[in-house]
Design an enzyme around this catalytic site. Structure first.
Site, PDB file in Angstrom:
ATOM      1  N   ARG A 258     -11.497  46.756  -2.655  1.00 18.03           N
ATOM      2  CA  ARG A 258     -12.192  47.755  -1.870  1.00 18.03           C
ATOM      3  C   ARG A 258     -11.390  49.085  -1.865  1.00 18.03           C
ATOM      4  O   ARG A 258     -10.238  49.222  -1.137  1.00 18.03           O
ATOM      5  CB  ARG A 258     -12.319  47.212  -0.746  1.00 18.03           C
ATOM      6  CG  ARG A 258     -12.499  48.247   0.384  1.00 18.03           C
ATOM      7  CD  ARG A 258     -12.869  47.734   1.728  1.00 18.03           C
ATOM      8  NE  ARG A 258     -12.031  46.945   2.700  1.00 18.03           N
ATOM      9  CZ  ARG A 258     -10.868  47.429   3.258  1.00 18.03           C
ATOM     10  NH1 ARG A 258     -10.866  48.698   3.020  1.00 18.03           N
ATOM     11  NH2 ARG A 258     -10.165  46.646   3.948  1.00 18.03           N
ATOM     12  N   HIS A 262     -12.784  49.670   4.942  1.00 18.35           N
ATOM     13  CA  HIS A 262     -13.508  48.544   5.447  1.00 18.35           C
ATOM     14  C   HIS A 262     -14.944  49.012   5.789  1.00 18.35           C
ATOM     15  O   HIS A 262     -15.757  48.632   5.022  1.00 18.35           O
ATOM     16  CB  HIS A 262     -12.744  47.710   6.330  1.00 18.35           C
ATOM     17  CG  HIS A 262     -13.706  46.604   6.935  1.00 18.35           C
ATOM     18  ND1 HIS A 262     -14.056  45.531   6.221  1.00 18.35           N
ATOM     19  CD2 HIS A 262     -14.332  46.375   8.053  1.00 18.35           C
ATOM     20  CE1 HIS A 262     -14.949  44.853   6.933  1.00 18.35           C
ATOM     21  NE2 HIS A 262     -15.135  45.263   7.960  1.00 18.35           N
ATOM     22  N   TYR A 271      -2.721  49.836   7.268  1.00 12.68           N
ATOM     23  CA  TYR A 271      -2.136  48.190   6.802  1.00 12.68           C
ATOM     24  C   TYR A 271      -2.026  48.257   5.231  1.00 12.68           C
ATOM     25  O   TYR A 271      -1.483  47.031   4.932  1.00 12.68           O
ATOM     26  CB  TYR A 271      -3.388  47.286   7.377  1.00 12.68           C
ATOM     27  CG  TYR A 271      -4.841  47.537   6.828  1.00 12.68           C
ATOM     28  CD1 TYR A 271      -5.294  47.222   5.877  1.00 12.68           C
ATOM     29  CD2 TYR A 271      -5.643  48.106   7.933  1.00 12.68           C
ATOM     30  CE1 TYR A 271      -6.474  47.268   5.439  1.00 12.68           C
ATOM     31  CE2 TYR A 271      -6.940  48.317   7.652  1.00 12.68           C
ATOM     32  CZ  TYR A 271      -7.326  47.888   6.376  1.00 12.68           C
ATOM     33  OH  TYR A 271      -8.730  48.158   6.217  1.00 12.68           O
TER      34      TYR A 271
HETATM   35  C1  LIG Z   1     -18.274  35.601  12.279  1.00 16.99           C
HETATM   36  C2  LIG Z   1     -17.694  37.055  12.088  1.00 16.99           C
HETATM   37  N1  LIG Z   1     -16.417  37.275  12.400  1.00 16.99           N
HETATM   38  C3  LIG Z   1     -15.850  38.221  12.403  1.00 16.99           C
HETATM   39  C4  LIG Z   1     -16.502  39.516  12.291  1.00 16.99           C
HETATM   40  C5  LIG Z   1     -15.823  40.607  11.766  1.00 16.99           C
HETATM   41  N2  LIG Z   1     -15.860  41.129  10.746  1.00 16.99           N
HETATM   42  C6  LIG Z   1     -16.656  41.981   9.932  1.00 16.99           C
HETATM   43  S1  LIG Z   1     -16.244  41.991   8.255  1.00 16.99           S
HETATM   44  C7  LIG Z   1     -14.999  41.192   8.490  1.00 16.99           C
HETATM   45  C8  LIG Z   1     -14.066  40.889   7.276  1.00 16.99           C
HETATM   46  C9  LIG Z   1     -14.718  40.195   6.253  1.00 16.99           C
HETATM   47  O1  LIG Z   1     -13.903  40.162   5.115  1.00 16.99           O
HETATM   48  P1  LIG Z   1     -14.359  39.826   3.724  1.00 16.99           P
HETATM   49  O2  LIG Z   1     -15.105  38.489   3.945  1.00 16.99           O
HETATM   50  O3  LIG Z   1     -13.305  39.671   2.753  1.00 16.99           O
HETATM   51  O4  LIG Z   1     -15.389  40.753   3.137  1.00 16.99           O
HETATM   52  P2  LIG Z   1     -15.079  42.361   2.901  1.00 16.99           P
HETATM   53  O5  LIG Z   1     -15.589  43.054   4.363  1.00 16.99           O
HETATM   54  O6  LIG Z   1     -13.669  42.251   2.391  1.00 16.99           O
HETATM   55  O7  LIG Z   1     -16.293  42.623   2.201  1.00 16.99           O
HETATM   56  C10 LIG Z   1     -14.597  40.823   9.837  1.00 16.99           C
HETATM   57  C11 LIG Z   1     -13.601  39.753  10.084  1.00 16.99           C
HETATM   58  C12 LIG Z   1     -17.887  39.178  11.676  1.00 16.99           C
HETATM   59  N3  LIG Z   1     -18.660  40.347  11.479  1.00 16.99           N
HETATM   60  N4  LIG Z   1     -18.522  37.947  11.920  1.00 16.99           N
END
Ligand SMILES: Cc1ncc(C[n+]2csc(CCOP(=O)(O)OP(=O)(O)O)c2C)c(N)n1
Ligand SMILES: [Mg+2]
Length: 367
Positions: A258, A262, A271
């Site tokens: 990425r 985020h 971080y």
């Molecule tokens: C069930 C849930 N827990 C926490 C969140 C908050 N949250 C949004 S994106 C994210 C990280 C996701 O990481 P990843 O699966 O690697 O996807 P990326 O954002 O890197 O595309 C989190 C913890 C959420 N949206 N849903």
């Protein structure tokens, strides 16, 4: 013999065809017609520029938050491009490049990020699910669709996207298990972009690859260079063919990065190091693919410049059209719609009170 080794049934490979310096392994080069190669390039470039525009508009306070795609265009376009129109695409929340490829109008994406629920609507004939914010929740829905396809003996395939962080969710494991046990026609595309907000890949799983998690469920798993469009395309093509032939699911881990924030609510400077970002900028999927197209005499520097100009104008057009639509859309009462078929009494009460509040406000304002 008291101890013997089990063969897991599948091997985990890593696939790379076009390396970060643009060097092609010609033995592995897929046959893709020129028109498709150029269309994939245009979609990647459009997605990058649209991403940059969205970030600017968000900083200007014109739209709400969104999750940028920058850096992950090859992982999305290289996989979505393999699907047929009647197949299903089930995204998480960062799949704007895949959505554009599938035909979602950018005006819809922009409306959605500006908070207009109308923008989230998928055209009826388009077999895509809407954006799913709860991490990994879309995976169980995707397996449900795939199970339905199998039950009805259709030839469609489901392709679903998720991140490295999603692989730690229960929904991921439930979806993988059910998909394999019932041999459903689904391709799981994990975009391992190294971060789940501020949690690095190493804290997500102890296993050397995320692809090897497939073995425990009894399905093939492959890791590909996710910034290499050709590798993503080939791995997806193999997985889609297998699924369509009734041979069940596959997990593809696209190793990518990425490059941006985020979401617009986060500061990655807190971080991760600038050095790390610089390292991955050198692996950018777009210039790499442009080199490849250049070497094939399909795309010159002048043509790239022309395309950049055309895309810039297109994006300005998207903004103007969206602005026009915003004037007539956006009834705040909509927030009470689309969740419950029969609204629970406490929400009915809130809805009526809010309608009354809006009415009074309008009367005061008009008066
Ligand atoms: C069930 C849930 N827990 C926490 C969140 C908050 N949250 C949004 S994106 C994210 C990280 C996701 O990481 P990843 O699966 O690697 O996807 P990326 O954002 O890197 O595309 C989190 C913890 C959420 N949206 N849903
Ligand atoms: Mg991630």
């Amino acid at each position: 013999m008291p101890r013997k080794k089990f063969e897991p049934g599948h091997d985990v490979e890593h696939l790379s065809i076009l390396d970060e310096k643009g060097k092609l392994d010609s033995r592995l080069e897929p046959e893709i017609d020129d028109e498709l190669l150029l269309k994939m390039h245009r979609t990647m470039l459009f997605s990058r520029r649209f991403d940059e525009a969205l970030l600017k508009w968000q900083r200007q306070g014109r739209i709400g938050t969104f999750a940028p795609v920058s850096g992950q265009e090859a992982a999305q376009v290289g996989s979505a491009a393999v699907l047929e129109e009647e197949d299903w695409m089930v995204p998480a929340f960062r799949e704007f490049a895949a959505a554009v490829w599938r035909g979602t109008p950018p005006v819809g994406l922009l409306l959605y990020t500006a908070g207009y629920n109308e923008g989230g609507a998928i055209p009826e004939e388009q077999h895509d699910l809407p954006i799913a914010i709860p991490v990994a929740s879309q995976l169980v829905h995707a397996v449900g669709i795939a199970y339905g396809i199998k039950y009805r003996e259709r030839e469609q395939v489901v392709l679903t996207y998720f991140g490295d962080g999603a692989t730690s969710e229960g929904d991921f494991h439930e979806a993988m298990n059910m998909a394999a046990v019932f041999s459903t026609p689904i391709v799981f595309v994990c975009q391992n972009n190294q971060w789940a907000i501020s949690v690095p890949r190493e804290k997500q799983a102890r296993s050397r690859t995320l692809a090897q998690r497939a073995l425990a469920y009894g399905m093939p798993g492959i890791q590909v260079d996710g910034n290499d469009l050709l590798a993503v395309y080939v791995a997806t093509q193999e997985a889609v063919e297998r699924a369509r032939a009734g041979k069940g699911p596959t997990l593809i881990e696209c190793v990518t990065y990425r490059l941006s924030v985020h979401t617009t609510a986060d500061d990655p400077g807190k971080y991760r190091s600038e050095k790390e970002v610089k390292k991955w900028e050198k692996r950018d999927p777009i210039p790499r693919f442009q080199n490849y197209l250049g070497n094939k005499n399909l795309l010159s520097k002048d043509e790239i410049e022309k395309l950049e100009k055309e895309i810039k104008e297109e994006i300005q057009g998207v903004w103007h059209e969206t602005e026009k639509q915003m004037e007539r859309l956006g009834d705040p009462m909509d927030m009470f719609e689309y969740v419950f078929h029969e609204m629970p009494p406490y929400l009915e009460e809130q809805r009526d009170a809010y309608a009354e509040f809006l009415k009074e406000r309008k009367e005061n304002h008009d008066g």
